[in-house]
Every structure is written in structure tokens, then in C-alpha cells.
Design a protein around this motif. Structure first.
Motif, PDB file in Angstrom:
ATOM      1  N   TYR A  32       0.833  -1.202   0.000  1.00 17.27           N
ATOM      2  CA  TYR A  32       0.000   0.000   0.000  1.00 17.27           C
ATOM      3  C   TYR A  32       0.869   1.254   0.000  1.00 17.27           C
ATOM      4  CZ  TYR A  32      -3.851  -3.134   1.283  1.00 17.27           C
ATOM      5  OH  TYR A  32      -4.785  -4.134   1.301  1.00 17.27           O
ATOM      6  N   ARG A  33       1.970   1.220   0.715  1.00 10.10           N
ATOM      7  CA  ARG A  33       2.866   2.373   0.755  1.00 10.10           C
ATOM      8  C   ARG A  33       3.512   2.633  -0.604  1.00 10.10           C
ATOM      9  NH1 ARG A  33       4.065   4.093   6.034  1.00 10.10           N
ATOM     10  NH2 ARG A  33       3.374   2.657   7.669  1.00 10.10           N
ATOM     11  N   GLU A  34       3.815   1.571  -1.332  1.00 12.07           N
ATOM     12  CA  GLU A  34       4.406   1.753  -2.668  1.00 12.07           C
ATOM     13  C   GLU A  34       3.392   2.338  -3.641  1.00 12.07           C
ATOM     14  OE1 GLU A  34       7.810  -1.764  -2.670  1.00 12.07           O
ATOM     15  OE2 GLU A  34       5.725  -2.276  -3.091  1.00 12.07           O
ATOM     16  N   VAL A  35       2.133   1.917  -3.523  1.00 13.07           N
ATOM     17  CA  VAL A  35       1.090   2.535  -4.353  1.00 13.07           C
ATOM     18  C   VAL A  35       0.951   4.007  -3.983  1.00 13.07           C
ATOM     19  CG1 VAL A  35      -1.350   2.516  -4.958  1.00 13.07           C
ATOM     20  CG2 VAL A  35      -0.137   0.355  -4.636  1.00 13.07           C
ATOM     21  N   GLU A  36       1.024   4.312  -2.694  1.00  7.66           N
ATOM     22  CA  GLU A  36       0.968   5.704  -2.251  1.00  7.66           C
ATOM     23  C   GLU A  36       2.074   6.532  -2.911  1.00  7.66           C
ATOM     24  OE1 GLU A  36       1.663   8.297   1.867  1.00  7.66           O
ATOM     25  OE2 GLU A  36       1.491   6.118   1.959  1.00  7.66           O
ATOM     26  N   GLU A  37       3.291   5.984  -2.977  1.00  6.43           N
ATOM     27  CA  GLU A  37       4.411   6.697  -3.579  1.00  6.43           C
ATOM     28  C   GLU A  37       4.228   6.888  -5.082  1.00  6.43           C
ATOM     29  OE1 GLU A  37       8.008   4.719  -2.577  1.00  6.43           O
ATOM     30  OE2 GLU A  37       7.714   4.944  -0.412  1.00  6.43           O
ATOM     31  N   LEU A  38       3.710   5.860  -5.744  1.00  4.72           N
ATOM     32  CA  LEU A  38       3.471   5.981  -7.181  1.00  4.72           C
ATOM     33  C   LEU A  38       2.446   7.066  -7.479  1.00  4.72           C
ATOM     34  CD1 LEU A  38       3.405   2.227  -8.283  1.00  4.72           C
ATOM     35  CD2 LEU A  38       5.154   3.921  -8.819  1.00  4.72           C
ATOM     36  N   MET A  39       1.412   7.146  -6.647  1.00  9.07           N
ATOM     37  CA  MET A  39       0.411   8.187  -6.847  1.00  9.07           C
ATOM     38  C   MET A  39       0.980   9.562  -6.540  1.00  9.07           C
ATOM     39  SD  MET A  39      -1.976   6.428  -8.044  1.00  9.07           S
ATOM     40  CE  MET A  39      -3.217   7.730  -8.187  1.00  9.07           C
ATOM     41  N   GLU A  41       4.018  10.486  -7.014  1.00  4.51           N
ATOM     42  CA  GLU A  41       4.843  10.838  -8.177  1.00  4.51           C
ATOM     43  C   GLU A  41       3.999  11.482  -9.277  1.00  4.51           C
ATOM     44  OE1 GLU A  41       8.103   8.692 -11.156  1.00  4.51           O
ATOM     45  OE2 GLU A  41       6.671   7.486 -10.006  1.00  4.51           O
ATOM     46  N   ARG A  42       2.707  11.103  -9.320  1.00  8.38           N
ATOM     47  CA  ARG A  42       1.791  11.657 -10.322  1.00  8.38           C
ATOM     48  C   ARG A  42       1.016  12.863  -9.797  1.00  8.38           C
ATOM     49  NH1 ARG A  42       2.970   6.638 -11.080  1.00  8.38           N
ATOM     50  NH2 ARG A  42       2.810   5.593 -13.101  1.00  8.38           N
ATOM     51  N   GLY A  43       1.406  13.331  -8.616  1.00 12.01           N
ATOM     52  CA  GLY A  43       0.781  14.521  -8.056  1.00 12.01           C
ATOM     53  C   GLY A  43      -0.485  14.283  -7.274  1.00 12.01           C
ATOM     54  N   VAL A  44      -0.766  13.028  -6.934  1.00  8.19           N
ATOM     55  CA  VAL A  44      -1.970  12.697  -6.164  1.00  8.19           C
ATOM     56  C   VAL A  44      -1.557  12.334  -4.746  1.00  8.19           C
ATOM     57  CG1 VAL A  44      -3.962  11.172  -5.965  1.00  8.19           C
ATOM     58  CG2 VAL A  44      -3.146  11.866  -8.227  1.00  8.19           C
ATOM     59  N   VAL A  45      -2.012  13.090  -3.776  1.00  7.51           N
ATOM     60  CA  VAL A  45      -1.673  12.850  -2.379  1.00  7.51           C
ATOM     61  C   VAL A  45      -2.785  12.014  -1.746  1.00  7.51           C
ATOM     62  CG1 VAL A  45      -1.162  13.884  -0.147  1.00  7.51           C
ATOM     63  CG2 VAL A  45      -0.421  15.029  -2.255  1.00  7.51           C
ATOM     64  N   VAL A  46      -2.467  10.768  -1.431  1.00  5.40           N
ATOM     65  CA  VAL A  46      -3.435   9.871  -0.803  1.00  5.40           C
ATOM     66  C   VAL A  46      -2.664   8.939   0.119  1.00  5.40           C
ATOM     67  CG1 VAL A  46      -3.298   8.289  -2.772  1.00  5.40           C
ATOM     68  CG2 VAL A  46      -5.230   8.143  -1.196  1.00  5.40           C
ATOM     69  N   SER A  47      -3.183   8.668   1.292  1.00  5.76           N
ATOM     70  CA  SER A  47      -2.465   7.851   2.269  1.00  5.76           C
ATOM     71  C   SER A  47      -2.622   6.367   1.962  1.00  5.76           C
ATOM     72  CB  SER A  47      -2.973   8.134   3.682  1.00  5.76           C
ATOM     73  OG  SER A  47      -4.249   7.561   3.874  1.00  5.76           O
ATOM     74  N   TYR A  48      -1.659   5.589   2.418  1.00  2.68           N
ATOM     75  CA  TYR A  48      -1.719   4.144   2.201  1.00  2.68           C
ATOM     76  C   TYR A  48      -2.900   3.522   2.924  1.00  2.68           C
ATOM     77  CZ  TYR A  48       0.282   3.353   6.854  1.00  2.68           C
ATOM     78  OH  TYR A  48       0.494   3.316   8.211  1.00  2.68           O
ATOM     79  N   GLU A  49      -3.326   4.112   4.051  1.00  2.00           N
ATOM     80  CA  GLU A  49      -4.486   3.593   4.766  1.00  2.00           C
ATOM     81  C   GLU A  49      -5.761   3.784   3.949  1.00  2.00           C
ATOM     82  OE1 GLU A  49      -5.208   1.889   7.409  1.00  2.00           O
ATOM     83  OE2 GLU A  49      -3.121   1.553   7.975  1.00  2.00           O
ATOM     84  N   THR A  50      -5.854   4.907   3.254  1.00  2.00           N
ATOM     85  CA  THR A  50      -7.015   5.133   2.393  1.00  2.00           C
ATOM     86  C   THR A  50      -7.024   4.122   1.252  1.00  2.00           C
ATOM     87  OG1 THR A  50      -7.075   7.496   2.914  1.00  2.00           O
ATOM     88  CG2 THR A  50      -8.150   6.795   0.880  1.00  2.00           C
ATOM     89  N   ILE A  51      -5.865   3.852   0.689  1.00  6.95           N
ATOM     90  CA  ILE A  51      -5.764   2.860  -0.388  1.00  6.95           C
ATOM     91  C   ILE A  51      -6.171   1.484   0.130  1.00  6.95           C
ATOM     92  CG2 ILE A  51      -4.173   1.707  -1.974  1.00  6.95           C
ATOM     93  CD1 ILE A  51      -2.545   4.353  -1.974  1.00  6.95           C
ATOM     94  N   ARG A  52      -5.755   1.157   1.340  1.00  9.73           N
ATOM     95  CA  ARG A  52      -6.137  -0.131   1.934  1.00  9.73           C
ATOM     96  C   ARG A  52      -7.657  -0.239   2.060  1.00  9.73           C
ATOM     97  NH1 ARG A  52      -7.728  -1.690   6.703  1.00  9.73           N
ATOM     98  NH2 ARG A  52      -7.301   0.345   7.645  1.00  9.73           N
ATOM     99  N   ARG A  53      -8.296   0.832   2.501  1.00  8.68           N
ATOM    100  CA  ARG A  53      -9.766   0.802   2.636  1.00  8.68           C
ATOM    101  C   ARG A  53     -10.437   0.680   1.274  1.00  8.68           C
ATOM    102  NH1 ARG A  53      -8.632   4.671   6.756  1.00  8.68           N
ATOM    103  NH2 ARG A  53      -9.004   6.402   5.303  1.00  8.68           N
TER     104      ARG A  53
END
Length: 239
Positions: A32-39, A41-53
Motif C-alpha cells: 500500500y505504501r508503494e502505491v501511495e508513492e506511485l500516486m 509521483e503523479r501529483g496525487v496525495v493519498v495515504s496508504y491507509e485510504t488505499i487499503r480501505r
């Protein structure tokens, strides 16, 4: 919004962002943290916990939508079970695929006895809504005992060499299990693997059977279908 598209009411992120994050996490061996970093990089700020949900809320919905659009299962079902470790305790992952390699269902269970095989047979018939013509398994005796009780009219072929199709189907799961460093709970494993086996094959066409041009064309079709079932196609940017 077309019928069958999940509701994104009260989600402040665009549908495209939600679907993309879920797709990245399920398709690739990412945390989830790696997806957070990829996003990021594209200018989208979203937490890994939100991605998990998001993955927990929408992953299975997306997987079910993709399964409904697949052809009806073939008449030959290949069944197999492998052990998985959950918090150091051995469990069993049961899997069924048809003769074309499409995953019909998976089930995480504590045992691989007759009761477990019977439960999986019944679940398969309920999930697919049909009875197979042939069931192919390995030499585990639980299959034969459950087969005679649940579907005695179905031909049962029991042979180690005939079941490579089901055994090969475990490979993507094994790769993901290693990347995740195992599963924490039986329920968590069941939820993730059910979504994973529904979504991951959608983005894994038989590349070795295609030319590069054909593969790109096929992937564009699959990307379009993904946008359709997630609701990313034709929806407002701030759903």
C-alpha cells in the motif's frame, strides 16, 4: 451511472484515482505504501491507509463484475489444494479452474479432509450455477469421498499428471504471497485472494500466444472494460 457500477458517494477522490489505486495494488506485487508513492509521483496525495480501505471496499466488487463478463465455465473442472502459512499456522488454499484456465473459485480452509472437499464442491456449484461434466483432481482421497456424495453422476479423473492446469494456476498467488510476506488472518487471505483471482487474470492475457501488436490491442480492450466496470469511463471527475 450504468447498472452494476459501484457507488462512490461521499468519496472525495475521483473515481479514476480510486480504481487506479485498487488496480495497481491487485495487479502488481506492491505494498500500500508503494502505491501511495506511485500516486504521489503523479501529483496525487493519498495515504496508504485510504488505499487499503479502497481495496477492501471495492476489490471484490470489481472482481465480481469481471467474472460476470467472462464466458460460462467449461465442462471440465480442475481442482487442487496447496498449503499456505497464516501467522505460522498451516492452512489450505483450494482452487478450481476450468479447461481454459479460468479460475472458478478459491477457498481458504483449515483442513483438506472429506468435509473440506465437500464444502468446496458445493460452493463451486453454487458460485457457477452449474454442474461439471468432468472433475480432475490429484490422488487426495478426500476428493473421491466428497465426489461420491455431492456429485456422483459426474465423471471423476484422479491422476497427478492430469492436474497441471490447476497447479500452474497457483503460481501468481504464490508470487503475491511472497511479496506480501504471508497473510495475517484466514479472513484477510480469503478476501484478498478472492479479489486477486478475479482481477489479476483480466490483465494477464496469454502473452506468449500473441504478437506484440495483438497484445497491445488486447490490453487496450481490457483497459476499456476495466474503466467500464469500475465506473471510470463516462463519469464526472469528482464522483
Amino acid at each position: 451511472m450504468s447498472s452494476g457500477v459501484p457507488s462512490y458517494k461521499n468519496h472525495r477522490y475521483p473515481v479514476e484515482v480510486i480504481a487506479h489505486c485498487v488496480g495497481l495494488y491487485v495487479r502488481f506485487p506492491l505494498s500500500y505504501r508503494e502505491v501511495e508513492e506511485l500516486m504521489l509521483e503523479r501529483g496525487v496525495v493519498v495515504s496508504y491507509e485510504t488505499i487499503r480501505r479502497w481495496c477492501g471496499k471495492f476489490g471484490q466488487t470489481y472482481a465480481d463484475a469481471l467474472r460476470r463478463r467472462r464466458p460460462r465455465p467449461g465442462g471440465t473442472w480442475h481442482l487442487d489444494e496447496v498449503f499456505i502459512k497464516i501467522q505460522g499456522v498451516q492452512k489450505y488454499l483450494w482452487r478450481a479452474v476450468d479447461q481454459d484456465g479460468h479460475v472458478l473459485d478459491i477457498l481458504v480452509q483449515n483442513r483438506r479432509d472429506k468435509a473440506a472437499a465437500r464444502r468446496f464442491f458445493r460452493r463451486l456449484m453454487k458460485t457457477t450455477g452449474q454442474v461439471p461434466r468432468v472433475v480432475v483432481t490429484d490422488k487426495l482421497r478426500s476428493y473421491g469421498a466428497a465426489h461420491r456424495e455431492v456429485m456422483p453422476s459426474v465423471e471423476h479423473r484422479s491422476h497427478m499428471g492430469l492436474n497441471n492446469r490447476a497447479e500452474n494456476s497457483h503460481q501468481p498467488t504464490r508470487q503475491r504471497e511472497r511479496a506480501m510476506k504471508g497473510f495475517r488472518t484466514v479472513g484477510g487471505a480469503q478476501r484478498f485472494l478472492s479479489a486477486f483471482t478475479g482481477i489479476s487474470p483480466h490483465f494477464r492475457p496469454h502473452r506468449h500466444l500473441m504478437t506484440a501488436g495483438r497484445h497491445r490491442f488486447e490490453m487496450m480492450i481490457r483497459f476499456t472494460l476495466w474503466d467500464r466496470i469500475t465506473g471510470a469511463a463516462g463519469l464526472p471527475a469528482t464522483a
